[in-house]
Design a protein around this motif. Sequence first.
Motif, PDB file in Angstrom:
ATOM      1  N   LYS A 274       0.822  -1.200   0.000  1.00 18.47           N
ATOM      2  CA  LYS A 274       0.000   0.000   0.000  1.00 18.47           C
ATOM      3  C   LYS A 274       0.867   1.265   0.000  1.00 18.47           C
ATOM      4  O   LYS A 274       1.760   1.429   0.835  1.00 18.47           O
ATOM      5  N   LEU A 275       0.614   2.123  -0.977  1.00 18.47           N
ATOM      6  CA  LEU A 275       1.294   3.418  -1.022  1.00 18.47           C
ATOM      7  C   LEU A 275       0.387   4.471  -0.408  1.00 18.47           C
ATOM      8  O   LEU A 275      -0.672   4.805  -0.962  1.00 18.47           O
ATOM      9  N   VAL A 276       0.780   4.972   0.735  1.00 16.75           N
ATOM     10  CA  VAL A 276       0.018   6.011   1.431  1.00 16.75           C
ATOM     11  C   VAL A 276       0.827   7.292   1.399  1.00 16.75           C
ATOM     12  O   VAL A 276       2.045   7.286   1.617  1.00 16.75           O
ATOM     13  N   SER A 277       0.184   8.396   1.101  1.00 15.69           N
ATOM     14  CA  SER A 277       0.891   9.667   0.964  1.00 15.69           C
ATOM     15  C   SER A 277       1.271  10.228   2.334  1.00 15.69           C
ATOM     16  O   SER A 277       0.509  10.973   2.964  1.00 15.69           O
ATOM     17  N   GLY A 287      13.899   8.119  -4.864  1.00 13.32           N
ATOM     18  CA  GLY A 287      14.854   7.633  -5.859  1.00 13.32           C
ATOM     19  C   GLY A 287      14.438   6.342  -6.542  1.00 13.32           C
ATOM     20  O   GLY A 287      15.194   5.783  -7.337  1.00 13.32           O
ATOM     21  N   LYS A 288      13.216   5.872  -6.249  1.00 15.25           N
ATOM     22  CA  LYS A 288      12.702   4.656  -6.875  1.00 15.25           C
ATOM     23  C   LYS A 288      11.469   4.982  -7.712  1.00 15.25           C
ATOM     24  O   LYS A 288      10.801   6.012  -7.489  1.00 15.25           O
ATOM     25  N   PRO A 289      11.130   4.142  -8.689  1.00 12.48           N
ATOM     26  CA  PRO A 289       9.986   4.461  -9.557  1.00 12.48           C
ATOM     27  C   PRO A 289       8.663   4.557  -8.809  1.00 12.48           C
ATOM     28  O   PRO A 289       7.779   5.325  -9.195  1.00 12.48           O
ATOM     29  N   GLU A 290       8.519   3.782  -7.725  1.00 13.46           N
ATOM     30  CA  GLU A 290       7.267   3.810  -6.959  1.00 13.46           C
ATOM     31  C   GLU A 290       6.957   5.201  -6.403  1.00 13.46           C
ATOM     32  O   GLU A 290       5.783   5.533  -6.157  1.00 13.46           O
ATOM     33  N   PHE A 291       7.997   6.017  -6.208  1.00 14.30           N
ATOM     34  CA  PHE A 291       7.806   7.355  -5.647  1.00 14.30           C
ATOM     35  C   PHE A 291       6.821   8.165  -6.482  1.00 14.30           C
ATOM     36  O   PHE A 291       6.034   8.957  -5.953  1.00 14.30           O
ATOM     37  N   ASN A 292       6.857   7.965  -7.824  1.00 10.14           N
ATOM     38  CA  ASN A 292       5.996   8.717  -8.720  1.00 10.14           C
ATOM     39  C   ASN A 292       4.524   8.363  -8.582  1.00 10.14           C
ATOM     40  O   ASN A 292       3.652   9.099  -9.051  1.00 10.14           O
ATOM     41  N   LEU A 293       4.229   7.231  -7.934  1.00 12.15           N
ATOM     42  CA  LEU A 293       2.848   6.780  -7.805  1.00 12.15           C
ATOM     43  C   LEU A 293       2.206   7.189  -6.486  1.00 12.15           C
ATOM     44  O   LEU A 293       1.023   6.926  -6.258  1.00 12.15           O
ATOM     45  N   LEU A 301       0.148  -1.538  -4.929  1.00 10.38           N
ATOM     46  CA  LEU A 301       1.142  -2.044  -5.864  1.00 10.38           C
ATOM     47  C   LEU A 301       0.906  -3.528  -6.102  1.00 10.38           C
ATOM     48  O   LEU A 301       0.707  -4.296  -5.163  1.00 10.38           O
ATOM     49  N   ILE A 302       0.942  -3.957  -7.368  1.00 10.26           N
ATOM     50  CA  ILE A 302       0.641  -5.352  -7.703  1.00 10.26           C
ATOM     51  C   ILE A 302       1.886  -6.104  -8.172  1.00 10.26           C
ATOM     52  O   ILE A 302       2.256  -7.124  -7.601  1.00 10.26           O
ATOM     53  N   ILE A 317       5.446  -0.908 -13.752  1.00  9.16           N
ATOM     54  CA  ILE A 317       4.766  -1.171 -12.480  1.00  9.16           C
ATOM     55  C   ILE A 317       3.265  -1.272 -12.720  1.00  9.16           C
ATOM     56  O   ILE A 317       2.658  -0.384 -13.321  1.00  9.16           O
ATOM     57  N   LYS A 318       2.696  -2.375 -12.252  1.00  5.68           N
ATOM     58  CA  LYS A 318       1.249  -2.538 -12.287  1.00  5.68           C
ATOM     59  C   LYS A 318       0.705  -2.188 -10.907  1.00  5.68           C
ATOM     60  O   LYS A 318       1.240  -2.631  -9.888  1.00  5.68           O
ATOM     61  N   TYR A 319      -0.358  -1.384 -10.893  1.00  8.05           N
ATOM     62  CA  TYR A 319      -0.915  -0.928  -9.618  1.00  8.05           C
ATOM     63  C   TYR A 319      -2.427  -0.776  -9.741  1.00  8.05           C
ATOM     64  O   TYR A 319      -2.996  -0.817 -10.850  1.00  8.05           O
ATOM     65  N   SER A 320      -3.055  -0.619  -8.612  1.00  8.72           N
ATOM     66  CA  SER A 320      -4.501  -0.414  -8.576  1.00  8.72           C
ATOM     67  C   SER A 320      -4.811   0.844  -7.769  1.00  8.72           C
ATOM     68  O   SER A 320      -4.241   1.050  -6.695  1.00  8.72           O
ATOM     69  N   ARG A 321      -5.705   1.669  -8.318  1.00  5.87           N
ATOM     70  CA  ARG A 321      -6.140   2.883  -7.614  1.00  5.87           C
ATOM     71  C   ARG A 321      -7.624   3.092  -7.914  1.00  5.87           C
ATOM     72  O   ARG A 321      -8.022   3.059  -9.073  1.00  5.87           O
ATOM     73  N   ASN A 322      -8.408   3.252  -6.872  1.00  5.79           N
ATOM     74  CA  ASN A 322      -9.861   3.405  -7.033  1.00  5.79           C
ATOM     75  C   ASN A 322     -10.462   2.219  -7.802  1.00  5.79           C
ATOM     76  O   ASN A 322     -11.327   2.388  -8.672  1.00  5.79           O
ATOM     77  N   ASN A 323      -9.930   1.010  -7.491  1.00  2.00           N
ATOM     78  CA  ASN A 323     -10.409  -0.246  -8.080  1.00  2.00           C
ATOM     79  C   ASN A 323     -10.171  -0.350  -9.584  1.00  2.00           C
ATOM     80  O   ASN A 323     -10.841  -1.122 -10.276  1.00  2.00           O
ATOM     81  N   ILE A 324      -9.231   0.422 -10.093  1.00  2.00           N
ATOM     82  CA  ILE A 324      -8.872   0.362 -11.512  1.00  2.00           C
ATOM     83  C   ILE A 324      -7.402  -0.036 -11.630  1.00  2.00           C
ATOM     84  O   ILE A 324      -6.533   0.607 -11.038  1.00  2.00           O
ATOM     85  N   ASN A 325      -7.138  -1.116 -12.378  1.00  2.00           N
ATOM     86  CA  ASN A 325      -5.764  -1.571 -12.580  1.00  2.00           C
ATOM     87  C   ASN A 325      -5.122  -0.842 -13.761  1.00  2.00           C
ATOM     88  O   ASN A 325      -5.738  -0.683 -14.809  1.00  2.00           O
TER      89      ASN A 325
END
Length: 404
Positions: A274-277, A287-293, A301-302, A317-325
């Motif tokens: 889980k990415l929480v702001s 410094g990692k790509p996940e930072f942009n998400l 994150l999937i 990176i495959k991810y889900s936000r608001n139930n959309i992949n």
Amino acid sequence: MRKLITSLLLTIVTISYSQFKKGEGIAIRFSKEVIATYKIYETPLRINQVASQKEIDYSTYEGLIQSFFSASNRKWAISEYLDGRTKIVRDKEHFEAVKKNDTSKNYIQIETVYEYNYNGRNMAFLKYSFIMEKIPFPIIGVISIEKVKDRWYISDLLNQEYMISIFSNFEPIVLLELLKGESKDDFIKDLIKRTRGKNKGLDFEKLANIFRGWYKTKNEESLYKVKDKRLIVEGYNYPKAKLRQTPEVFKIKTEQDFILEKSFFSEYLSSDNKLVSNEKTKKRYEGKPEFNLIDKDITTLISKFTFEDDNNTYSIIKYSRNNINKAILYKKDSNGYVEINDRFTNWVSLFENIKPQLLYDLYENNKLIELKREVLDKNKVLNLDKLALVIKENRSSLAKYLDE
């Protein structure tokens, strides 16, 4: 003489791969556009044997081939390889045979050279043949070489056996017509149409598949039209090699299949995806790509596919936000990771649509045997482009592996 010929021809290294499991790297095959130079000698270039390595000029491919033919001891032979750990088949018996060669009647000739660049590496396939006094026909071979710091070496890339097969089997003039996309022969015209790649150049993998198919069906008529006639016609009249020959040079656009030398696929753990702001998350992924998400909305994150191409590092990176992949491609630069929209689009779409389990089952589930045959080669190397195409054509039968 038989020992000398056999050991000189055996230069290809076969590499096998272990099965892909969770947490391991994955071997990926992919198609890449190449701008190449094709050199063809109308009269083959004669290369004579020399007695000393000091006589060799390794700044030219002619020099490397001369060394390959002339090496009379193990230390000399090993020095020809970019990887000094390479196991060579040339042994004491071979080296003794080299020393006894009649250099006026035994020589090697260069016929074609295909030069290309891959990830900053200057590579070439060189077609040659041995002319031996006691053998009434030439012994044809192809060698993969690489130029590093103004010196040529014997050097292989992974998954290039199909290229070796094409250059060694095809008549040079026929291959030139296929490369140029021009011919007056109706059979070759049709073959040109069937082997064009996305960039309209020759797709070597398509050509190799067609060629293999002719062998399987014993299509002798088609094989005769493309094969080097010396391989099928006894006593075929081929131009005699001469010293100081200059080749015709052609700039060619092609497509070749390569293997990603560094690629890794992984799933994010459910306990840590889980990415929480907040500051803790930002610090962790700085410094990692996940930072942009990182977003005000929670992002799940999937999966992640990281690979290198042209000396650049990419991450899908495959991810889900608001139930959309969704899936997104990032490229690493001096400022971190930036989003890329104009490269590897079919891969991004593939990872967006498939569930991670599909990749694992491709290697471990025997029920997917038909799919495996289409997308995995004998060394367990996965063709991602082919997988994307097969899934597109078989969505219903593979529905359980897809996120609709």
